[in-house]
Design an enzyme around this catalytic site. Structure first.
Site, PDB file in Angstrom:
ATOM      1  N   GLY A  84       0.740  -1.159   0.091  1.00 16.13           N
ATOM      2  CA  GLY A  84      -0.041   0.003   0.149  1.00 16.13           C
ATOM      3  C   GLY A  84       0.902   1.105   0.011  1.00 16.13           C
ATOM      4  N   PRO A  85       0.324   2.246  -0.421  1.00 17.06           N
ATOM      5  CA  PRO A  85       1.048   3.570  -0.186  1.00 17.06           C
ATOM      6  C   PRO A  85       1.595   4.014   0.990  1.00 17.06           C
ATOM      7  CG  PRO A  85      -1.271   4.144  -0.298  1.00 17.06           C
ATOM      8  CD  PRO A  85      -1.410   2.481  -0.474  1.00 17.06           C
ATOM      9  N   PRO A  86       2.520   5.225   0.888  1.00 20.34           N
ATOM     10  CA  PRO A  86       3.013   5.371   2.337  1.00 20.34           C
ATOM     11  C   PRO A  86       1.850   5.979   3.484  1.00 20.34           C
ATOM     12  CG  PRO A  86       4.360   6.210   0.570  1.00 20.34           C
ATOM     13  CD  PRO A  86       3.093   5.709   0.160  1.00 20.34           C
ATOM     14  N   GLY A  87       2.130   5.699   4.538  1.00 25.26           N
ATOM     15  CA  GLY A  87       1.607   6.225   5.580  1.00 25.26           C
ATOM     16  C   GLY A  87      -0.077   5.549   5.981  1.00 25.26           C
ATOM     17  N   GLY A 110      -0.324   2.710   7.462  1.00 23.85           N
ATOM     18  CA  GLY A 110      -0.124   1.722   8.821  1.00 23.85           C
ATOM     19  C   GLY A 110       0.253   0.468   8.465  1.00 23.85           C
ATOM     20  N   LYS A 111       1.299   0.130   7.537  1.00 27.41           N
ATOM     21  CA  LYS A 111       1.590  -1.109   7.223  1.00 27.41           C
ATOM     22  C   LYS A 111       2.658  -1.610   8.503  1.00 27.41           C
ATOM     23  CE  LYS A 111       3.547   0.138   3.164  1.00 27.41           C
ATOM     24  NZ  LYS A 111       3.002   1.392   3.186  1.00 27.41           N
ATOM     25  N   THR A 112       3.461  -0.994   8.852  1.00 26.22           N
ATOM     26  CA  THR A 112       4.730  -1.151  10.049  1.00 26.22           C
ATOM     27  C   THR A 112       3.876  -1.285  11.082  1.00 26.22           C
ATOM     28  OG1 THR A 112       6.253  -0.101   8.614  1.00 26.22           O
ATOM     29  CG2 THR A 112       6.641  -0.710  10.972  1.00 26.22           C
ATOM     30  N   SER A 135      -2.909   2.436 -18.714  1.00 25.71           N
ATOM     31  CA  SER A 135      -4.087   2.848 -18.185  1.00 25.71           C
ATOM     32  C   SER A 135      -4.741   4.237 -18.656  1.00 25.71           C
ATOM     33  CB  SER A 135      -4.478   2.697 -16.613  1.00 25.71           C
ATOM     34  OG  SER A 135      -3.418   3.710 -15.955  1.00 25.71           O
ATOM     35  N   LYS A 158      -7.577   4.946  -7.289  1.00 23.84           N
ATOM     36  CA  LYS A 158      -8.058   6.097  -8.546  1.00 23.84           C
ATOM     37  C   LYS A 158      -9.184   6.632  -8.317  1.00 23.84           C
ATOM     38  CE  LYS A 158      -5.600   3.602 -11.971  1.00 23.84           C
ATOM     39  NZ  LYS A 158      -5.466   2.772 -13.526  1.00 23.84           N
TER      40      LYS A 158
END
Length: 775
Positions: A357-360, A362-364, A681, A724
């Site tokens: 997913g994109p930064p920020g 909450g992956k970590t 795309s 998107k």
């Protein structure tokens, strides 16, 4: 301080270590153990202050707490090269002897001995011929002695033979010989080089005669001592040495006991005991001794049987994850499945999850929460920029300074064989001449192989099957397929404005209040104010910048409270938020309010989330050349050529004069030229902008679109629809054209967003033109 400057200063105070049974001569190296508290402290102080210290010998080796009269005034200035802490608390030092010194005064006022000393150089003779004659005699005496003393190896002899300065030669030669401590000290105190050469020759001549007699005695006695008596004799000698060093417990016995108590697998225990046996046969001053001891320390500290008990309560795990994060239903569902299977089978191999997913988003932090939910310990290893395979598998022990890889390093630090192990930023791995770390990770992450993971340093099979590996990435494009195939991918997409509002209220605001020491009684942030921050001060898929802006807002209030503790409660509203955060960073794009010729709104998905993409086309008189700008990737360039070919082949269908393609040059540009762009795309967006430019018709600015185009005008499916759609919504575009093949993906878009937007499903580009262009 430079080494030369340090030595030539006069009257400097240095820490002092008193040696028992050994005299250190200048220009030599020595490894020795330090056990007495004052000596340990002196070594520690020296290590913190340039690593220089004085090493002097005791007159009486049996004095445990030597005073001024117990120490020799003539000593040696040394520099610490290596410090190693022993299992029993003692230290092993490797030092380089620099210069002969004379102590002027001792200082016992501290918890270690220190002394003021000056340089005490040797007095050389002006008669070089006489010096050379004595020097040759001294060398011959040493070479004769070396034939009888087997401790002087061929390498030692070659090294010493290459020393051409008399004093340096003598200091190195006498350091490898077996002389009484008092004789070596007298030799060290002798001032004249000529006198030192005489003393040197006398000592070695005498020792040579003793060695010849000793050899005869040993030869006759050795025949009468059987193997058991020999072993007993050596053990008794070793015990005596440990007693002298203040270490009553035999180090080998302590290591054997620790290894036995650890209940290691049979293969590993046998290897460990073999290493201990090797340790007994090696001189403690040998570099190999430190290498083996360090290896055994790693072996003792690795968790083979130590583990934490997993949580078996599904409800408790859900509560922990819900408490730490908002949403994330897929993650919670997967972890609950894992706990359910664990509860039923009592045994399961650790799953391998990959959060993309994109930064920020909450992956970590999700990985941290999973560890808490499972009641496991947590390790984080960042892979960003890692390009050396040895970072994963370690170095072989044959290399100087070899260490285990970061997998084994993390397992030792956490002290448990079933932690949650986070491999952060796995898509940022790279490779070079030192190997490919992604290939090394294949063994680590494959449940069929990681039961016997072999680190090159440890050289033993280590079981990683109980570890729960979690990886994170912003994009899957750069992850090698064999590695990606071993992972269960879970996408963490961007948040809607409503989700961001809930996250800010539940987590970000309380966290920033605590971090900045502001009481909730002193500040109130309304929902409208938080919405204003979300829409006017941040533009992101995650909440990282939102947290920064909330923190900045609370710090403004903290400054007011620090200046005046009687400050009234601050109520932050949409109307007054600019007083704290300044002017808006993101304002409404007025380009969306007017329709233009040759300009169409596209949608793109990047590693940092979804974004809108404005595509512009201009026609100029020319020869039909095509120019593409905006840092476009190869795939996007091909998509642009495909779109142009379709428009050109169907020119009459759209009332375009075919000769226009020969008379005009086409310039296609995608703004924000510094940002790389790629992917198929944008095909229908490019086709729309081209048709608009050639037909002279405007494109509706209130519509955005995404889809791949073919030469036959078909619209193919794309990826990242949710990202998107959210990007279009944030931009204020509520009508979006998408491929019909992506209809199934509409369910991923949050219901509150989906209900406010209109999605037009198309299979052919004709419907795109009909909907988007004012024909």
């Amino acid at each position: 301080m430079e080494e030369k400057e340090f030595i030539e200063n006069i009257g400097i105070e240095y820490p002092v270590i008193a040696l028992r049974g050994k005299v250190l001569c200048p220009k030599t190296f020595l490894n020795f153990d330090v056990g007495r508290p004052k000596s340990v402290k002196a070594a520690a102080v020296s290590a913190e202050n340039g690593s220089y210290l004085l090493i002097t010998s005791q007159k009486n080796a049996f004095v445990d707490d030597p005073k001024e009269n117990d120490l020799n005034e003539v000593c040696t200035l040394a520099k610490i090269k290596q410090v190693m802490k022993m299992p029993n608390g003692n230290m092993k030092l490797s030092v380089e002897a620099l210069e002969r010194m004379r102590i002027l005064a001792f200082d016992y006022s501290k918890d270690y001995i220190s002394a003021i000393a000056v340089k005490f150089p040797y007095e050389s003779s002006e008669d070089e011929t006489l010096t050379e004659a004595y020097f040759r005699t001294a060398k011959n005496a040493f070479y004769d002695y070396s034939l009888f003393d087997k401790r002087i190896t061929k390498d030692m002899l070659n090294t010493i033979s290459e020393l051409h300065e008399p004093d340096v030669f003598m200091d190195n030669a006498i350091s490898v010989a077996n002389f009484k401590e008092s004789d070596v000290q007298n030799f060290l105190e002798t001032e004249s080089t000529i006198e030192r050469l005489k003393t040197f020759h006398a000592l070695f001549s005498k020792e040579l005669e003793i060695s010849k007699i000793e050899k005869k005695i040993n030869s006759s006695v050795r025949k009468s001592i059987d193997q058991s008596q020999k072993e007993y004799y050596l053990r008794e000698q070793l015990k005596a040495i440990h007693t002298e060093l203040g270490d009553d417990e035999n180090e080998s016995d302590a290591l054997i006991k620790a290894i036995k108590d650890k209940n290691l697998p049979k293969e590993i225990e046998e290897k460990a005991l073999k290493e201990v046996a090797r340790l007994d046969k090696i001189n403690p001053s040998s570099p190999d001794y430190s290498i083996i001891l360090n290896y055994l320390d790693w072996l003792k500290d690795l968790p083979f049987n130590e583990c934490t008990k997993d949580t078996e309560s599904l409800k408790k795990a859900e509560e922990v994850l819900d408490k730490d994060h908002f949403g994330l239903e897929m993650v919670i569902e997967r972890i609950v499945e894992y706990i359910a299977v664990l509860k039923l089978t009592k045994q399961i191999k650790g799953p391998l999850l990959c959060f993309v997913g994109p930064p920020g988003v909450g992956k970590t932090s999700v990985a941290t929460s999973i560890a808490r939910a499972l009641n496991r310990k947590f390790i984080r290893m960042s892979l960003g920029g890692v390009k050396d395979e040895a970072e994963i598998r370690g170095h072989r022990r044959t290399y100087v300074g070899a260490m285990p890889g970061r997998i084994i390093y993390g397992m030792r630090n956490v002290g448990s064989n079933n932690p949650v192990f986070l491999l952060d930023e796995i898509d940022k791995l790279s490779s070079d001449m030192h190997g490919d770390p992604a290939s090394a990770l294949l063994e680590v992450l494959d449940p069929e192989q990681n039961t016997t993971f072999r680190d090159r340093y440890m050289e033993i099979p280590y079981d990683l099957s109980k570890v729960m590996f979690i990886t994170t990435a912003n994009s899957l494009d750069t992850i090698p397929y064999p590695l990606l195939d071993r992972m269960e991918v879970i996408e963490l997409t961007g948040y809607t404005d409503e989700e961001k509002l809930e996250i800010a209220k539940r987590y970000l605001v309380p966290k920033q209040l605590k971090n900045n020491g502001v009481s909730a009684k002193k500040i109130e942030i309304t929902d409208d104010a938080l919405k204003e921050i979300i829409t006017s001060y941040t533009l992101e898929a995650g909440v990282r910048n939102l947290e920064r802006e909330v923190g900045r807002l609370i710090r403004k209030v903290a400054c007011m409270i620090a200046e005046n503790s009687k400050t009234k409660k601050q109520v932050i509203t949409k109307e007054n938020i600019a007083n704290y955060l300044g002017a808006k960073k993101y304002i409404k794009d007025h380009s969306l309010e007017s329709d233009e010729i040759g300009s169409a709104n596209g949608l793109a998905w990047t590693s940092v989330g979804g974004t809108t993409l404005n595509i512009e086309v201009s026609l100029m008189h020319g020869k039909g050349e095509v120019q593409l700008t905006g840092k476009l990737g190869d795939v996007m360039k091909e998509s642009a050529k495909t779109a142009l070919s379709y428009i050109r082949s169907n020119a009459t269908k759209y009332n375009i004069n075919p000769e226009d393609f020969e008379k005009y040059d086409v310039h296609l540009h995608v703004p924000e030229g510094a940002t790389p762009k790629d992917g198929p795309s944008a095909g229908i967006t490019i086709a729309t902008a081209l048709l608009s430019a050639f037909a002279g018709k405007t494109v509706k600015s209130s519509i955005a679109m995404t889809g791949e185009i073919t030469l036959r005008g078909k619209v193919l499916a794309i990826g990242g629809l949710k990202e998107k759609a959210l990007a279009a919504f944030r931009k204020g575009i509520y009508k979006v054209i998408i491929p019909k093949a992506n209809e199934r993906d509409l369910e991923e878009i949050p219901a509150e967003i989906r209900s406010q937007m209109q999605f037009i499903l198309v299979e052919r580009v004709d419907k795109v033109f009909e909907t988007a262009i004012n024909l």
